[in-house]
Every structure is written in structure tokens, then in C-alpha cells.
Design a protein around this motif. Structure first.
Motif, PDB file in Angstrom:
ATOM      1  N   ALA A  88       0.832  -1.210   0.000  1.00 47.86           N
ATOM      2  CA  ALA A  88       0.000   0.000   0.000  1.00 47.86           C
ATOM      3  C   ALA A  88       0.865   1.259   0.000  1.00 47.86           C
ATOM      4  O   ALA A  88       0.559   2.231  -0.697  1.00 47.86           O
ATOM      5  CB  ALA A  88      -0.927  -0.004   1.215  1.00 47.86           C
ATOM      6  N   LYS A  89       1.939   1.275   0.763  1.00 47.09           N
ATOM      7  CA  LYS A  89       2.808   2.456   0.800  1.00 47.09           C
ATOM      8  C   LYS A  89       3.412   2.734  -0.573  1.00 47.09           C
ATOM      9  O   LYS A  89       3.520   3.895  -0.998  1.00 47.09           O
ATOM     10  CB  LYS A  89       3.909   2.261   1.843  1.00 47.09           C
ATOM     11  N   ALA A  90       3.819   1.669  -1.268  1.00 51.41           N
ATOM     12  CA  ALA A  90       4.370   1.851  -2.615  1.00 51.41           C
ATOM     13  C   ALA A  90       3.310   2.394  -3.566  1.00 51.41           C
ATOM     14  O   ALA A  90       3.580   3.307  -4.356  1.00 51.41           O
ATOM     15  CB  ALA A  90       4.926   0.526  -3.135  1.00 51.41           C
ATOM     16  N   CYS A  91       2.104   1.844  -3.494  1.00 45.90           N
ATOM     17  CA  CYS A  91       1.016   2.301  -4.371  1.00 45.90           C
ATOM     18  C   CYS A  91       0.648   3.744  -4.070  1.00 45.90           C
ATOM     19  O   CYS A  91       0.438   4.557  -4.981  1.00 45.90           O
ATOM     20  CB  CYS A  91      -0.205   1.400  -4.208  1.00 45.90           C
ATOM     21  N   ASN A  92       0.567   4.091  -2.796  1.00 47.78           N
ATOM     22  CA  ASN A  92       0.166   5.450  -2.426  1.00 47.78           C
ATOM     23  C   ASN A  92       1.224   6.473  -2.829  1.00 47.78           C
ATOM     24  O   ASN A  92       0.894   7.571  -3.285  1.00 47.78           O
ATOM     25  CB  ASN A  92      -0.094   5.519  -0.925  1.00 47.78           C
ATOM     26  N   LEU A 133     -10.894  17.080  -2.522  1.00 48.29           N
ATOM     27  CA  LEU A 133      -9.556  17.396  -2.021  1.00 48.29           C
ATOM     28  C   LEU A 133      -9.531  17.385  -0.498  1.00 48.29           C
ATOM     29  O   LEU A 133      -8.529  16.981   0.112  1.00 48.29           O
ATOM     30  CB  LEU A 133      -9.117  18.757  -2.561  1.00 48.29           C
ATOM     31  N   ASP A 134     -10.620  17.826   0.142  1.00 48.37           N
ATOM     32  CA  ASP A 134     -10.706  17.743   1.602  1.00 48.37           C
ATOM     33  C   ASP A 134     -10.673  16.300   2.071  1.00 48.37           C
ATOM     34  O   ASP A 134     -10.058  15.974   3.096  1.00 48.37           O
ATOM     35  CB  ASP A 134     -11.992  18.421   2.092  1.00 48.37           C
ATOM     36  N   LEU A 135     -11.330  15.417   1.307  1.00 44.99           N
ATOM     37  CA  LEU A 135     -11.321  13.999   1.652  1.00 44.99           C
ATOM     38  C   LEU A 135      -9.917  13.418   1.540  1.00 44.99           C
ATOM     39  O   LEU A 135      -9.469  12.676   2.431  1.00 44.99           O
ATOM     40  CB  LEU A 135     -12.281  13.238   0.732  1.00 44.99           C
ATOM     41  N   VAL A 136      -9.217  13.740   0.463  1.00 44.95           N
ATOM     42  CA  VAL A 136      -7.845  13.230   0.287  1.00 44.95           C
ATOM     43  C   VAL A 136      -6.956  13.706   1.431  1.00 44.95           C
ATOM     44  O   VAL A 136      -6.149  12.932   1.971  1.00 44.95           O
ATOM     45  CB  VAL A 136      -7.279  13.695  -1.068  1.00 44.95           C
ATOM     46  N   LYS A 137      -7.117  14.958   1.838  1.00 46.26           N
ATOM     47  CA  LYS A 137      -6.333  15.497   2.956  1.00 46.26           C
ATOM     48  C   LYS A 137      -6.646  14.750   4.245  1.00 46.26           C
ATOM     49  O   LYS A 137      -5.743  14.426   5.027  1.00 46.26           O
ATOM     50  CB  LYS A 137      -6.623  16.986   3.109  1.00 46.26           C
ATOM     51  N   ALA A 138      -7.934  14.473   4.480  1.00 50.69           N
ATOM     52  CA  ALA A 138      -8.326  13.762   5.697  1.00 50.69           C
ATOM     53  C   ALA A 138      -7.813  12.322   5.698  1.00 50.69           C
ATOM     54  O   ALA A 138      -7.489  11.774   6.763  1.00 50.69           O
ATOM     55  CB  ALA A 138      -9.844  13.773   5.834  1.00 50.69           C
ATOM     56  N   PRO A 170      -3.187  10.596   6.521  1.00 48.21           N
ATOM     57  CA  PRO A 170      -2.472   9.757   7.508  1.00 48.21           C
ATOM     58  C   PRO A 170      -2.625   8.262   7.238  1.00 48.21           C
ATOM     59  O   PRO A 170      -1.655   7.503   7.375  1.00 48.21           O
ATOM     60  CB  PRO A 170      -3.120  10.166   8.838  1.00 48.21           C
ATOM     61  N   ASP A 171      -3.827   7.815   6.875  1.00 42.39           N
ATOM     62  CA  ASP A 171      -4.034   6.397   6.578  1.00 42.39           C
ATOM     63  C   ASP A 171      -3.267   5.980   5.331  1.00 42.39           C
ATOM     64  O   ASP A 171      -2.757   4.860   5.244  1.00 42.39           O
ATOM     65  CB  ASP A 171      -5.524   6.118   6.376  1.00 42.39           C
ATOM     66  N   LEU A 172      -3.182   6.867   4.344  1.00 36.25           N
ATOM     67  CA  LEU A 172      -2.439   6.567   3.126  1.00 36.25           C
ATOM     68  C   LEU A 172      -0.937   6.498   3.406  1.00 36.25           C
ATOM     69  O   LEU A 172      -0.245   5.592   2.929  1.00 36.25           O
ATOM     70  CB  LEU A 172      -2.730   7.629   2.064  1.00 36.25           C
ATOM     71  N   ASP A 173      -0.431   7.439   4.175  1.00 33.29           N
ATOM     72  CA  ASP A 173       1.009   7.472   4.468  1.00 33.29           C
ATOM     73  C   ASP A 173       1.456   6.251   5.266  1.00 33.29           C
ATOM     74  O   ASP A 173       2.581   5.768   5.101  1.00 33.29           O
ATOM     75  CB  ASP A 173       1.361   8.748   5.230  1.00 33.29           C
ATOM     76  N   GLN A 186     -13.246   2.541  10.505  1.00 34.32           N
ATOM     77  CA  GLN A 186     -13.796   3.243   9.363  1.00 34.32           C
ATOM     78  C   GLN A 186     -13.565   4.747   9.460  1.00 34.32           C
ATOM     79  O   GLN A 186     -13.640   5.326  10.544  1.00 34.32           O
ATOM     80  CB  GLN A 186     -15.293   2.964   9.239  1.00 34.32           C
ATOM     81  N   SER A 187     -13.296   5.359   8.330  1.00 33.09           N
ATOM     82  CA  SER A 187     -13.109   6.803   8.274  1.00 33.09           C
ATOM     83  C   SER A 187     -14.478   7.481   8.167  1.00 33.09           C
ATOM     84  O   SER A 187     -15.228   7.234   7.223  1.00 33.09           O
ATOM     85  CB  SER A 187     -12.247   7.167   7.062  1.00 33.09           C
ATOM     86  N   SER A 188     -14.791   8.333   9.145  1.00 32.33           N
ATOM     87  CA  SER A 188     -16.079   9.035   9.105  1.00 32.33           C
ATOM     88  C   SER A 188     -16.135  10.008   7.935  1.00 32.33           C
ATOM     89  O   SER A 188     -17.188  10.193   7.317  1.00 32.33           O
ATOM     90  CB  SER A 188     -16.301   9.786  10.428  1.00 32.33           C
ATOM     91  N   GLN A 189     -14.975  10.618   7.592  1.00 27.58           N
ATOM     92  CA  GLN A 189     -14.962  11.552   6.454  1.00 27.58           C
ATOM     93  C   GLN A 189     -15.265  10.825   5.152  1.00 27.58           C
ATOM     94  O   GLN A 189     -16.001  11.339   4.300  1.00 27.58           O
ATOM     95  CB  GLN A 189     -13.600  12.254   6.356  1.00 27.58           C
TER      96      GLN A 189
END
Length: 302
Positions: free
Chosen positions: A172-176, A205-210, A213-216, A290-293
Motif C-alpha cells: 500500500a505504501k508503494a502504491c500510495n 480534495l478535503d477527503l484526500v487530505k483527511a 495519515p491512513d495513506l502514508d 472506518q473513516s467518518s470523512q
């Protein structure tokens, strides 16, 4: 026949609609495991290659992959990664116009802006914002207790230990790292050229920002799949060499950056705003918090 040209040629209306991948009996759309795995493989290649170029101008893609991943079939780390189809019992789709647009605005001539390319095809696509509509399985064969067995000629019979993919988070880290750059670049084009509806793009874009942390941390995985993924999303950095068509009877150009146009989903073939990008998929392991955003954003989608 829609019309006859001066030379007698016939122009015929094509009313075909290209379907997305679907189950042959139920007709329900799904995402093929081969498509998901191909997207993962591209990102992993990019990670291992580290932006280096080809060893020679004549090096083919298959040879580059063998060099980067440490060998051919037996040594390929994705031999140990199994990705099933992602399917669901209720998956909504819609027929869009897939329209082609320049990424950069062209300087007007004689006060008249140049026409966009009139490239549009009817294409069925899975609707965005369907939270957990598709489910599949990814298996990682870790070859526990197996070192690096070799044949009589000294060639590895399995992927080398340093090339093996340990778990979902590593992949996942490589894909992200690979796809987030493409997503941000595409969103910048959507904003700069006013292709997307401003309120939708701002919320996205707000969703991607939120979700950052999970992506990183590799808790979720971002992928780009499908026919209109774009040349930048299917080729690793450093070895990319995209053919650019410059017009009839004009010499070809080659670009290491990517394509000069992108495909967007539109309601009509003449739309120039309010369009959506193709192919972005978020993969979550079952059982994570689960992410509420994410849930709220998906609930707001039509």
C-alpha cells in the motif's frame, strides 16, 4: 448513413456503448483481479526502480522489469501475490461520454480560442462514491521457512528474499507514493482548466487530505485502474517514453512526462465543465477502523 462526403465517403453514426467488465450471467459490474494487480505491480516497479532510467535506449519494458525485480517468472515477487476479482451484489454503473481534453490551455489565435478535440465515446463506468460496494481478496505467500533455493545452474527458483512483498502495508505504501502524485496532478488540471464542478472538487480534495495519515501509513491503498488511467499511471518514472501524436503528416514526439491530454466522464459529449475523472479506487482491509470523512463523502455522492 449520417452524411456523404465530397469524395463519396460515407459517415455512419456509431451508437455503440462500451460496457465495463461485468459478470456474464448477472450483468453486475466488477473489477478484474488482473487489473488491480497490474496497478499494484506498476507502483511496486516504480518503488524498486527509484526513478532510474533504462540501461540502454534499446532496453525493452520486459527486460527492464526482469532487471528491476531480480529475474523472470520464477523470481518475480508478484508470483507470490494473488489478487481476486473485486465484486458485489449491488454495484451501480452509468453510461457516460468519455471525452478527451488538453491538459494545458492553448494560446488563442486571432482572438478565437482553439477548438477542443471532438473525441467522445459512450462508455459504461462504475459510479464513484459507492462505499464498500466491491469486495475481494489479496493473498501474500511469504514462503515461511524457505530461503533462496536454486536450480542446477544457480538460478533462483523463488523470488529473492529482498524482493518479496511482506504484507498489505508495504504494498500500500508503494502504491500510495506512486498514485498520490498522479491524483494531485490530475486534480490541479481539473481545477486549473475548470473541468470539474468547484464544490465537488473542493470536497474531494478535503477527503484526500483527511485520508492522508491512513495513506502514508499504508492502512489503505490508492489505485488507478481502467482504460482511461492515463499514460503516467501505467508507466514507472524514469523509464517513461510516451508517444505524442502531433497531427496528420507531422512527425511523432516522445515525452518522458506523460500524455498531453486526459479523458474525463461527461454527461454530454459537448461538456467542458462538471466532469469527473476515471478510475480512482480506494482499497481498505476488512476490519480496520472506518473513516467518518470517507463515509460522509460517499453518502453525499449521487
Amino acid at each position: 448513413v449520417a452524411q456523404r462526403e465530397a469524395d463519396g465517403g460515407r459517415v455512419v453514426n456509431l451508437l455503440e456503448i462500451e460496457r465495463t467488465s461485468h459478470h456474464p450471467h448477472s450483468g453486475i459490474p466488477y473489477l478484474p483481479g488482473s487489473s488491480l494487480k497490474g496497478a499494484m505491480r506498476t507502483a511496486w516497479l516504480d518503488k524498486v526502480n527509484g526513478g532510474r532510467g533504462r540501461e540502454s535506449p534499446d532496453e525493452k519494458g520486459a527486460a527492464m522489469e526482469r532487471r528491476v525485480l531480480g529475474g523472470s517468472f520464477h523470481q518475480d515477487p508478484f508470483r507470490l501475490v494473488r489478487v481476486a476479482d473485486a465484486a458485489g451484489s449491488q454495484v451501480a454503473s452509468k453510461v457516460f461520454f468519455a471525452t478527451n481534453h488538453r491538459k494545458q490551455e492553448v494560446t488563442p489565435r486571432d482572438g478565437q480560442p482553439p477548438r477542443e478535440k471532438d473525441l467522445a465515446v459512450r462508455r459504461e463506468a462504475i459510479l464513484g462514491g459507492q462505499m464498500h460496494a466491491l469486495a475481494g481478496e489479496i493473498r501474500f505467500d511469504l514462503l515461511a521457512g524457505v530461503g533462496e533455493p536454486k536450480d542446477r545452474d544457480g538460478k533462483l527458483l523463488t523470488p529473492g528474499t529482498k524482493h518479496r512483498i511482506a504484507d498489505f502495508a508495504a504494498l500500500a505504501k508503494a502504491c500510495n507514493a506512486f498514485y498520490l502524485k498522479r491524483l494531485e496532478a490530475e486534480c490541479a488540471i481539473l481545477e486549473g482548466r475548470r473541468f470539474a464542478e468547484p464544490a465537488w472538487l473542493a470536497s474531494f480534495l478535503d477527503l484526500v487530505k483527511a485520508m492522508r495519515p491512513d495513506l502514508d501509513d499504508g492502512r489503505v491503498m490508492l489505485l488507478r485502474v481502467g482504460r482511461h488511467s492515463g499514460a503516467e499511471s501505467v508507466t514507472p518514472d524514469g523509464v517513461r517514453n510516451i508517444r505524442i501524436m502531433t497531427g496528420r503528416d507531422k512527425p511523432l514526439k516522445w515525452s518522458s512526462d506523460g500524455a498531453t491530454t486526459l479523458w474525463l466522464a461527461a454527461e454530454t459529449e459537448r461538456d467542458r465543465s462538471g466532469m469527473l475523472p476515471f478510475g480512482w479506487v480506494l482499497v481498505e482491509p476488512e476490519g480496520i477502523a472506518q473513516s467518518s470523512q470517507l463515509a460522509e463523502w460517499c453518502a453525499r455522492q449521487p
